[in-house]
Each structure stands twice: as structure tokens, then as C-alpha cells.
Scaffold this motif. Structure first.
Motif, PDB file in Angstrom:
ATOM      1  N   THR A  98      37.756  45.919  31.723  1.00  0.00           N
ATOM      2  CA  THR A  98      38.808  45.336  30.890  1.00  0.00           C
ATOM      3  C   THR A  98      38.897  43.828  31.103  1.00  0.00           C
ATOM      4  OG1 THR A  98      40.069  47.392  30.979  1.00  0.00           O
ATOM      5  CG2 THR A  98      41.256  45.421  30.321  1.00  0.00           C
ATOM      6  N   GLY A  99      38.817  43.392  32.333  1.00  0.00           N
ATOM      7  CA  GLY A  99      38.836  41.957  32.616  1.00  0.00           C
ATOM      8  C   GLY A  99      37.621  41.238  32.069  1.00  0.00           C
ATOM      9  N   TYR A 100      36.485  41.916  32.031  1.00  0.00           N
ATOM     10  CA  TYR A 100      35.270  41.309  31.488  1.00  0.00           C
ATOM     11  C   TYR A 100      35.320  41.228  29.963  1.00  0.00           C
ATOM     12  CZ  TYR A 100      30.340  40.524  30.484  1.00  0.00           C
ATOM     13  OH  TYR A 100      29.164  40.018  30.006  1.00  0.00           O
ATOM     14  N   VAL A 101      35.816  42.282  29.324  1.00  0.00           N
ATOM     15  CA  VAL A 101      35.864  42.309  27.862  1.00  0.00           C
ATOM     16  C   VAL A 101      36.975  41.416  27.338  1.00  0.00           C
ATOM     17  CG1 VAL A 101      36.278  43.799  25.865  1.00  0.00           C
ATOM     18  CG2 VAL A 101      34.811  44.597  27.711  1.00  0.00           C
ATOM     19  N   LEU A 128      46.198  46.065  35.229  1.00  0.00           N
ATOM     20  CA  LEU A 128      45.697  44.722  34.928  1.00  0.00           C
ATOM     21  C   LEU A 128      46.557  44.041  33.863  1.00  0.00           C
ATOM     22  CD1 LEU A 128      43.319  42.876  35.719  1.00  0.00           C
ATOM     23  CD2 LEU A 128      42.132  43.746  33.723  1.00  0.00           C
ATOM     24  N   ILE A 129      46.912  44.764  32.814  1.00  0.00           N
ATOM     25  CA  ILE A 129      47.701  44.187  31.726  1.00  0.00           C
ATOM     26  C   ILE A 129      49.113  43.837  32.202  1.00  0.00           C
ATOM     27  CG2 ILE A 129      48.740  44.697  29.481  1.00  0.00           C
ATOM     28  CD1 ILE A 129      46.168  46.299  28.869  1.00  0.00           C
ATOM     29  N   VAL A 130      49.747  44.749  32.925  1.00  0.00           N
ATOM     30  CA  VAL A 130      51.110  44.499  33.402  1.00  0.00           C
ATOM     31  C   VAL A 130      51.137  43.353  34.409  1.00  0.00           C
ATOM     32  CG1 VAL A 130      52.995  45.512  34.751  1.00  0.00           C
ATOM     33  CG2 VAL A 130      51.947  46.812  32.910  1.00  0.00           C
ATOM     34  N   THR A 131      50.143  43.304  35.284  1.00  0.00           N
ATOM     35  CA  THR A 131      50.079  42.215  36.260  1.00  0.00           C
ATOM     36  C   THR A 131      49.901  40.872  35.565  1.00  0.00           C
ATOM     37  OG1 THR A 131      49.115  43.728  37.868  1.00  0.00           O
ATOM     38  CG2 THR A 131      48.914  41.380  38.319  1.00  0.00           C
ATOM     39  N   LYS A 132      49.087  40.832  34.533  1.00  0.00           N
ATOM     40  CA  LYS A 132      48.892  39.577  33.802  1.00  0.00           C
ATOM     41  C   LYS A 132      50.173  39.162  33.075  1.00  0.00           C
ATOM     42  CE  LYS A 132      46.221  36.219  32.662  1.00  0.00           C
ATOM     43  NZ  LYS A 132      45.582  35.366  33.646  1.00  0.00           N
ATOM     44  N   MET A 133      50.898  40.143  32.532  1.00  0.00           N
ATOM     45  CA  MET A 133      52.161  39.819  31.866  1.00  0.00           C
ATOM     46  C   MET A 133      53.167  39.257  32.869  1.00  0.00           C
ATOM     47  SD  MET A 133      52.422  43.056  29.238  1.00  0.00           S
ATOM     48  CE  MET A 133      54.174  43.024  29.272  1.00  0.00           C
ATOM     49  N   ILE A 134      53.255  39.859  34.049  1.00  0.00           N
ATOM     50  CA  ILE A 134      54.169  39.361  35.073  1.00  0.00           C
ATOM     51  C   ILE A 134      53.736  37.978  35.548  1.00  0.00           C
ATOM     52  CG2 ILE A 134      54.960  39.740  37.447  1.00  0.00           C
ATOM     53  CD1 ILE A 134      54.814  42.773  36.840  1.00  0.00           C
ATOM     54  N   GLY A 168      39.482  37.580  37.886  1.00  0.00           N
ATOM     55  CA  GLY A 168      38.253  37.491  38.655  1.00  0.00           C
ATOM     56  C   GLY A 168      37.892  38.869  39.201  1.00  0.00           C
ATOM     57  N   VAL A 169      36.715  38.983  39.753  1.00  0.00           N
ATOM     58  CA  VAL A 169      36.228  40.284  40.216  1.00  0.00           C
ATOM     59  C   VAL A 169      37.099  40.831  41.348  1.00  0.00           C
ATOM     60  CG1 VAL A 169      34.278  41.495  41.254  1.00  0.00           C
ATOM     61  CG2 VAL A 169      33.866  39.777  39.507  1.00  0.00           C
ATOM     62  N   ILE A 170      37.451  39.990  42.300  1.00  0.00           N
ATOM     63  CA  ILE A 170      38.237  40.463  43.436  1.00  0.00           C
ATOM     64  C   ILE A 170      39.651  40.839  43.000  1.00  0.00           C
ATOM     65  CG2 ILE A 170      39.223  39.803  45.661  1.00  0.00           C
ATOM     66  CD1 ILE A 170      36.713  38.090  46.087  1.00  0.00           C
ATOM     67  N   GLY A 171      40.262  40.014  42.185  1.00  0.00           N
ATOM     68  CA  GLY A 171      41.601  40.320  41.690  1.00  0.00           C
ATOM     69  C   GLY A 171      41.629  41.574  40.841  1.00  0.00           C
ATOM     70  N   GLY A 193      42.896  47.146  40.136  1.00  0.00           N
ATOM     71  CA  GLY A 193      42.381  48.460  39.745  1.00  0.00           C
ATOM     72  C   GLY A 193      42.688  49.523  40.776  1.00  0.00           C
ATOM     73  N   VAL A 194      42.572  49.177  42.048  1.00  0.00           N
ATOM     74  CA  VAL A 194      42.881  50.140  43.119  1.00  0.00           C
ATOM     75  C   VAL A 194      44.354  50.516  43.073  1.00  0.00           C
ATOM     76  CG1 VAL A 194      43.118  50.399  45.616  1.00  0.00           C
ATOM     77  CG2 VAL A 194      41.032  49.439  44.672  1.00  0.00           C
ATOM     78  N   PHE A 195      45.224  49.518  43.077  1.00  0.00           N
ATOM     79  CA  PHE A 195      46.650  49.804  43.146  1.00  0.00           C
ATOM     80  C   PHE A 195      47.176  50.439  41.860  1.00  0.00           C
ATOM     81  CE2 PHE A 195      46.365  46.547  46.529  1.00  0.00           C
ATOM     82  CZ  PHE A 195      46.806  47.356  47.562  1.00  0.00           C
TER      83      PHE A 195
END
Length: 99
Positions: free
Chosen positions: A21-24, A86-92, A31-34, A39-41
Motif C-alpha cells: 500500500t505504501g509503495y502503490v 497505514l491509512i489511519v496513521t497517515k491521517m493522524i 518508508g519501508v521501516i515505518g 503493518g505489524v501493529f
């Protein structure tokens, strides 16, 4: 397949979903690490929440009897958890860093 292996596969699916999702969608990428951490959490959070309904790894095994439908649902929820995390974290992140 044991319950622990199913849990690990679910987490890997969440990691892959968040990184894809982050790549597309570059605007959601950390970034890959973030993306991997999110993704884990995200995956673990949604699987733990959804697992209460009977889709946790140990219900999939059910005393040695494998349930493929529950496994597929578990993996789809895991992928959804990575993407939504990923989406919710980016919104926050965007709300907290407004200029």
C-alpha cells in the motif's frame, strides 16, 4: 500447522499489505521501516479484535481439525489491518503536523 505459525503468517501478511500500500500510494508511505512497523501493529490489533469472534489461530486449528475458511478470513483481516493501520496513521500524522 500450529496456531503460532498461523499467527506469524498473519503478521507477515499485514507487513506485506502495508508495504505494498505504501509503495502503490506514495502519499500514505512512511518508508519501508515505518510501513513494516505499522503493518505489524495494525495487523495484530485487528486480528486480536476480530479473533474474539472465533477467527484466532487456535480456533482455526480447532483440536487438530484445520478450517481453511477461517484461515482465509484471518489472512484477509490481517491484510486489511495493515492497510487500515497505514491509512489511519497517515491521517493522524497529517492532523498533528498541520502548518
Amino acid at each position: 500447522m500450529t496456531g503460532t505459525l498461523i499467527a506469524l503468517i498473519s503478521i507477515v501478511i499485514g507487513i506485506v499489505a502495508a508495504n505494498v500500500t505504501g509503495y502503490v500510494y506514495k502519499k500514505y508511505s512512511f518508508g519501508v521501516i515505518g510501513n513494516t512497523l505499522i503493518g505489524v501493529f495494525g495487523s495484530v490489533f485487528l486480528i486480536k479484535s476480530f479473533g474474539r469472534l472465533g477467527f484466532d489461530p487456535w480456533s482455526i486449528m480447532n483440536d487438530g481439525d484445520f478450517d481453511g475458511v477461517r484461515l482465509i478470513i484471518n489472512l484477509l483481516v490481517s491484510a486489511l489491518g495493515g492497510v487500515l493501520g497505514l491509512i489511519v496513521t497517515k491521517m493522524i500524522y497529517s492532523k498533528m503536523n498541520k502548518e
